[in-house]
Design a protein around this motif. Structure first.
Motif, PDB file in Angstrom:
ATOM      1  N   ASP A  34       0.796  -1.231   0.000  1.00  0.00           N
ATOM      2  CA  ASP A  34       0.000   0.000   0.000  1.00  0.00           C
ATOM      3  C   ASP A  34       0.830   1.282   0.000  1.00  0.00           C
ATOM      4  O   ASP A  34       0.330   2.343   0.380  1.00  0.00           O
ATOM      5  N   GLU A  35       2.084   1.202  -0.441  1.00  0.00           N
ATOM      6  CA  GLU A  35       2.868   2.423  -0.655  1.00  0.00           C
ATOM      7  C   GLU A  35       2.277   3.191  -1.836  1.00  0.00           C
ATOM      8  O   GLU A  35       1.757   2.592  -2.776  1.00  0.00           O
ATOM      9  N   ILE A  36       2.381   4.486  -1.810  1.00  0.00           N
ATOM     10  CA  ILE A  36       1.811   5.296  -2.873  1.00  0.00           C
ATOM     11  C   ILE A  36       2.626   5.105  -4.155  1.00  0.00           C
ATOM     12  O   ILE A  36       3.855   5.021  -4.121  1.00  0.00           O
ATOM     13  N   ASP A  37       1.932   4.981  -5.266  1.00  0.00           N
ATOM     14  CA  ASP A  37       2.557   4.662  -6.547  1.00  0.00           C
ATOM     15  C   ASP A  37       2.930   5.948  -7.284  1.00  0.00           C
ATOM     16  O   ASP A  37       2.053   6.693  -7.738  1.00  0.00           O
ATOM     17  N   LEU A  38       4.213   6.202  -7.411  1.00  0.00           N
ATOM     18  CA  LEU A  38       4.708   7.410  -8.082  1.00  0.00           C
ATOM     19  C   LEU A  38       5.200   7.129  -9.496  1.00  0.00           C
ATOM     20  O   LEU A  38       5.678   8.044 -10.171  1.00  0.00           O
ATOM     21  N   ARG A  39       5.094   5.896  -9.957  1.00  0.00           N
ATOM     22  CA  ARG A  39       5.674   5.537 -11.247  1.00  0.00           C
ATOM     23  C   ARG A  39       5.107   6.344 -12.417  1.00  0.00           C
ATOM     24  O   ARG A  39       5.886   6.860 -13.235  1.00  0.00           O
ATOM     25  N   PRO A  40       3.782   6.498 -12.552  1.00  0.00           N
ATOM     26  CA  PRO A  40       3.274   7.271 -13.691  1.00  0.00           C
ATOM     27  C   PRO A  40       3.785   8.707 -13.712  1.00  0.00           C
ATOM     28  O   PRO A  40       4.130   9.243 -14.777  1.00  0.00           O
ATOM     29  N   THR A  41       3.844   9.340 -12.545  1.00  0.00           N
ATOM     30  CA  THR A  41       4.329  10.721 -12.455  1.00  0.00           C
ATOM     31  C   THR A  41       5.782  10.821 -12.894  1.00  0.00           C
ATOM     32  O   THR A  41       6.168  11.734 -13.647  1.00  0.00           O
ATOM     33  N   LEU A  42       6.605   9.899 -12.449  1.00  0.00           N
ATOM     34  CA  LEU A  42       8.027   9.953 -12.757  1.00  0.00           C
ATOM     35  C   LEU A  42       8.309   9.550 -14.199  1.00  0.00           C
ATOM     36  O   LEU A  42       9.240  10.074 -14.826  1.00  0.00           O
ATOM     37  N   ILE A  96      12.125   7.701  -1.152  1.00  0.00           N
ATOM     38  CA  ILE A  96      12.090   6.565  -0.239  1.00  0.00           C
ATOM     39  C   ILE A  96      10.764   6.547   0.522  1.00  0.00           C
ATOM     40  O   ILE A  96      10.430   7.520   1.211  1.00  0.00           O
ATOM     41  N   PRO A  97       9.996   5.465   0.447  1.00  0.00           N
ATOM     42  CA  PRO A  97       8.724   5.405   1.172  1.00  0.00           C
ATOM     43  C   PRO A  97       8.952   5.220   2.668  1.00  0.00           C
ATOM     44  O   PRO A  97       9.876   4.535   3.098  1.00  0.00           O
ATOM     45  N   CYS A  98       8.084   5.854   3.447  1.00  0.00           N
ATOM     46  CA  CYS A  98       8.186   5.780   4.905  1.00  0.00           C
ATOM     47  C   CYS A  98       7.090   4.886   5.472  1.00  0.00           C
ATOM     48  O   CYS A  98       5.933   4.975   5.059  1.00  0.00           O
ATOM     49  N   VAL A  99       7.456   4.051   6.434  1.00  0.00           N
ATOM     50  CA  VAL A  99       6.465   3.360   7.246  1.00  0.00           C
ATOM     51  C   VAL A  99       5.967   4.319   8.316  1.00  0.00           C
ATOM     52  O   VAL A  99       4.793   4.352   8.680  1.00  0.00           O
ATOM     53  N   GLY A 100       6.885   5.119   8.823  1.00  0.00           N
ATOM     54  CA  GLY A 100       6.585   6.198   9.749  1.00  0.00           C
ATOM     55  C   GLY A 100       7.675   7.246   9.616  1.00  0.00           C
ATOM     56  O   GLY A 100       8.692   7.016   8.958  1.00  0.00           O
ATOM     57  N   TRP A 101       7.491   8.398  10.241  1.00  0.00           N
ATOM     58  CA  TRP A 101       8.532   9.433  10.189  1.00  0.00           C
ATOM     59  C   TRP A 101       8.442  10.323  11.413  1.00  0.00           C
ATOM     60  O   TRP A 101       7.425  10.358  12.100  1.00  0.00           O
ATOM     61  N   SER A 102       9.542  11.002  11.681  1.00  0.00           N
ATOM     62  CA  SER A 102       9.576  11.918  12.813  1.00  0.00           C
ATOM     63  C   SER A 102      10.409  13.137  12.448  1.00  0.00           C
ATOM     64  O   SER A 102      11.096  13.161  11.419  1.00  0.00           O
ATOM     65  N   CYS A 113      17.726  13.323  -0.822  1.00  0.00           N
ATOM     66  CA  CYS A 113      17.018  12.154  -0.308  1.00  0.00           C
ATOM     67  C   CYS A 113      15.657  12.620   0.212  1.00  0.00           C
ATOM     68  O   CYS A 113      15.588  13.360   1.197  1.00  0.00           O
ATOM     69  N   MET A 114      14.600  12.190  -0.472  1.00  0.00           N
ATOM     70  CA  MET A 114      13.251  12.637  -0.133  1.00  0.00           C
ATOM     71  C   MET A 114      12.406  11.470   0.371  1.00  0.00           C
ATOM     72  O   MET A 114      12.201  10.485  -0.330  1.00  0.00           O
ATOM     73  N   GLY A 115      11.918  11.582   1.586  1.00  0.00           N
ATOM     74  CA  GLY A 115      10.994  10.599   2.121  1.00  0.00           C
ATOM     75  C   GLY A 115       9.592  10.857   1.599  1.00  0.00           C
ATOM     76  O   GLY A 115       9.191  12.012   1.385  1.00  0.00           O
ATOM     77  N   ILE A 116       8.830   9.782   1.382  1.00  0.00           N
ATOM     78  CA  ILE A 116       7.442   9.876   0.921  1.00  0.00           C
ATOM     79  C   ILE A 116       6.550   9.282   2.003  1.00  0.00           C
ATOM     80  O   ILE A 116       6.695   8.105   2.361  1.00  0.00           O
ATOM     81  N   GLY A 117       5.658  10.086   2.540  1.00  0.00           N
ATOM     82  CA  GLY A 117       4.813   9.593   3.628  1.00  0.00           C
ATOM     83  C   GLY A 117       3.507  10.361   3.725  1.00  0.00           C
ATOM     84  O   GLY A 117       3.179  11.189   2.871  1.00  0.00           O
ATOM     85  N   PHE A 118       2.771  10.066   4.771  1.00  0.00           N
ATOM     86  CA  PHE A 118       1.496  10.723   5.029  1.00  0.00           C
ATOM     87  C   PHE A 118       1.565  11.465   6.356  1.00  0.00           C
ATOM     88  O   PHE A 118       2.341  11.110   7.249  1.00  0.00           O
ATOM     89  N   ASP A 119       0.745  12.490   6.490  1.00  0.00           N
ATOM     90  CA  ASP A 119       0.745  13.291   7.722  1.00  0.00           C
ATOM     91  C   ASP A 119       0.521  12.416   8.956  1.00  0.00           C
ATOM     92  O   ASP A 119       1.163  12.607  10.001  1.00  0.00           O
TER      93      ASP A 119
END
Length: 205
Positions: free
Chosen positions: A59-67, A128-134, A170-176
């Motif tokens: 369930d990671e967000i799919d960025l392939r079409p955009t890239l 890089i997809p995040c499971v969580g972030w701080s 290095c850019m993390g990809i996550g949700f609020d």
């Protein structure tokens, strides 16, 4: 520490992400996040020639079409996917739509390092997809940290890449909602910081 274990925290966050991805608000959140990525690419992607992305799993967000659209706009732009080495470092090999991939030991589709038509690349930017972030503030400057799946691949790889390329992004990809406080998780000394973090609310740096 959550449940006395980062493993338990990851399991809970992955369960929440699965539920979130099937919920009513996911589509609008995804649209907002991809809009933020497009804004970054339009304003700062002009000088970037190689972006390393990820193959979405769990369930990671799919960025392939955009890239793929970004890469198609300029013949000099390249995309790459990570290949996990036995020493738990990552190499990045060029990827194009339709390429045959091979499953990693963890079941993640990876490029075939033996494919001579897809060379190894050194990315200018890694998503890089995040499971969580701080986040934390040191000397008045914000730092962002990624909680991943626990393998340590990205931390080892980033440490080396940053020595070779000080301008690496290095850019993390996550949700609020994935943001963690100190009572849940805190970055360790071996964790590599993110240069940027993209959520549906925008780009944090």
């Amino acid at each position: 520490m959550h449940g006395n274990s980062p493993k338990t925290l990851r399991q809970d966050l992955l369960k929440q992400r699965k539920e979130f991805a099937s919920g009513n608000g996911y589509a609008s959140t995804k649209t907002s996040l991809i809009g933020g990525l497009n804004h970054f690419l339009a304003n700062e992607g002009q000088t970037i020639r190689s972006i390393a992305l990820y193959w979405p799993i769990q369930d990671e967000i799919d960025l392939r079409p955009t890239l793929l659209s970004w890469a198609e706009d300029d013949a000099h732009r390249r995309l790459s996917l990570p290949y996990a080495r036995l020493d738990k470092h990552l190499d990045f090999f060029e990827w194009q739509a339709g390429d045959a991939l091979i499953p990693s030991a963890h079941g993640v589709p990876e490029p075939n390092p033996e494919n001579a038509t897809r060379p190894q690349l050194t990315p200018d930017c890694i998503l890089i997809p995040c499971v969580g972030w701080s986040s934390s503030v040191v000397s008045g400057k914000a730092h962002y940290w990624r909680l991943g799946y626990g393998g340590g691949y990205f931390d080892r790889t980033l440490a080396q890449l940053r020595k070779d390329n000080p301008t690496l992004i290095c850019m993390g990809i996550g949700f609020d909602w994935q943001k963690l406080d100190d009572s849940q998780w805190a970055a360790q000394t071996h964790d590599e910081p993110l240069d940027m973090l993209l959520t549906e609310s925008g780009l944090l740096r």
